[in-house]
Every structure is written in structure tokens, then in C-alpha cells.
Design a protein around this motif. Sequence first.
Motif, short mmCIF file in Angstrom:
data_model
loop_
_atom_site.label_atom_id
_atom_site.label_comp_id
_atom_site.label_asym_id
_atom_site.label_seq_id
_atom_site.Cartn_x
_atom_site.Cartn_y
_atom_site.Cartn_z
N GLU A 199 3.99 -1.86 -3.68
CA GLU A 199 3.09 -0.72 -3.51
C GLU A 199 3.08 -0.34 -2.04
N LYS A 200 3.62 0.84 -1.72
CA LYS A 200 3.67 1.34 -0.33
C LYS A 200 4.19 0.26 0.62
N SER A 243 4.18 -2.85 0.45
CA SER A 243 3.57 -4.17 0.33
C SER A 243 4.11 -4.84 -0.93
N LEU A 262 -3.85 0.38 1.54
CA LEU A 262 -3.86 0.91 0.18
C LEU A 262 -5.23 1.44 -0.24
N GLY A 265 -6.48 1.35 -4.46
CA GLY A 265 -5.07 0.97 -4.46
C GLY A 265 -4.89 -0.53 -4.57
N ALA A 304 -3.04 -2.58 -7.51
CA ALA A 304 -1.89 -3.42 -7.16
C ALA A 304 -2.07 -4.85 -7.65
#
Length: 220
Positions: free
Chosen positions: A18-19, A21, A107, A111, A115
Motif C-alpha cells: 500500500e503506497k 509500504s 496512509l 488507510g 491495509a
Amino acid sequence: MRKAYKILYKEGTGEIIEKKSRFIASFRPVKTEEEAQAFIEEIRKKYWDASHNCYAWILGENGEGKRCSDDGEPSQTAGKPMLDVLEGEEIVNLCVVVTRYFGGTLLGTGGLVRAYSGAVKEGLKSCTVLNLVPAKKLIIDTDYNGVGKIQYLLGQSDITTLNSEYTDRVMLTVLVPDEEVLKLQADITEATGGKANLETGDSVFFGIHEKEVLLFPEGS
């Protein structure tokens, strides 16, 4: 009254990004808090350079032992969402650790929740979960005239035969779900004119994995 429940039978792992990570979910079957803590420490040592190692566990047939940790993430954004996934799947006797390697982009609380819960869902795909059904061993002692009738009844009810002994008589040990015991006993008695001797044996739980019947002693 005993009821069926689900356990983690074989561990697994899963990973999502996620982004930038990385979120790595590691699962392990556990029965005690000590086993869960040992697993968490094992993962912390394995991923010693990670940003966070958040965890959740559920113990006991009824899921009475629960704990989770955000491990430094904002409150309620990691451990609780992980625990929520496990509770939603109704699985017990397991521990999951989600390891995060920070990718440089925040996040936000929403987020993070997505995640961490998403990593748990992904990891579960690689695990083996068993549905354990409460059952009793039923020992059937019959003459040879009754064997065919009894085997027909067992086949009709899809009852598993654990052991067969053929001497001057026939002794069958079968595995019967709790809710079917009384009916099967009545059916066998009727079919054999009361000539079959029936004895109720150990109470167990059983699960089926790759067509194999697995037995778990009560309280194991």
C-alpha cells in the motif's frame, strides 16, 4: 451442548503493498498465550528492521482468549482491525503478526485499517482452516447377518468407519456426529432386531483435510 468450531490447522503468509509500504501477514496455530508470545517474538526477530510488528490472537474453542496490539501505530488502526477479521471468519487457536515496512507515504487512519485488515485476509488465503465437528466413537458389535444392514445405514448417513475387526463376530468402530448418534443407534437397533450391541466411546472433534479424517481429542 458441544458445537462445531474452526481452527487454523496449517500456517501461512501473505503480503500486500500500500503506497510503497509492505504489509506481511504471518500466521501460526497456537493454543496458549505462551505459544502466541513466542511466535510474536520469533517474527520480531525475523523482521527486526521493520517499522511495526502488530499482532492479534484468539484462543479457546469459544474464542474466550483474545488480544491485539498496534505496536506503535495510531490507536485502533492495526491490531483491532486484524482481530476483527479473525472474529469475522470465526477462527480460533491462532495468532497473526502483520509486519510493516514503511514506504515513505503516510496512509492515514482509514488507510492503515484497510491495509492491516487486507494483509490478514490475504494471508488467510495461504492457510489451512479446519471445521471441527463434535462427534462420538460408536462401537458396534454384531453377528455376520447384521453387517450388511449396518454398513448400508452407515453409507446412507456418510458415517466414517475408523476400525473393523472380523472374528466370530464383527466389531466396527465408527465416528458419528453428536447430533446423529441417537438416530443411528435407533436405526441400527431396528435394522438388526436388537441383536447388535452398541457402546458409546470417546467424545472427540473431527475435521476433514484433503479427504482425510483428522481426530482431535476433546479439550485438545
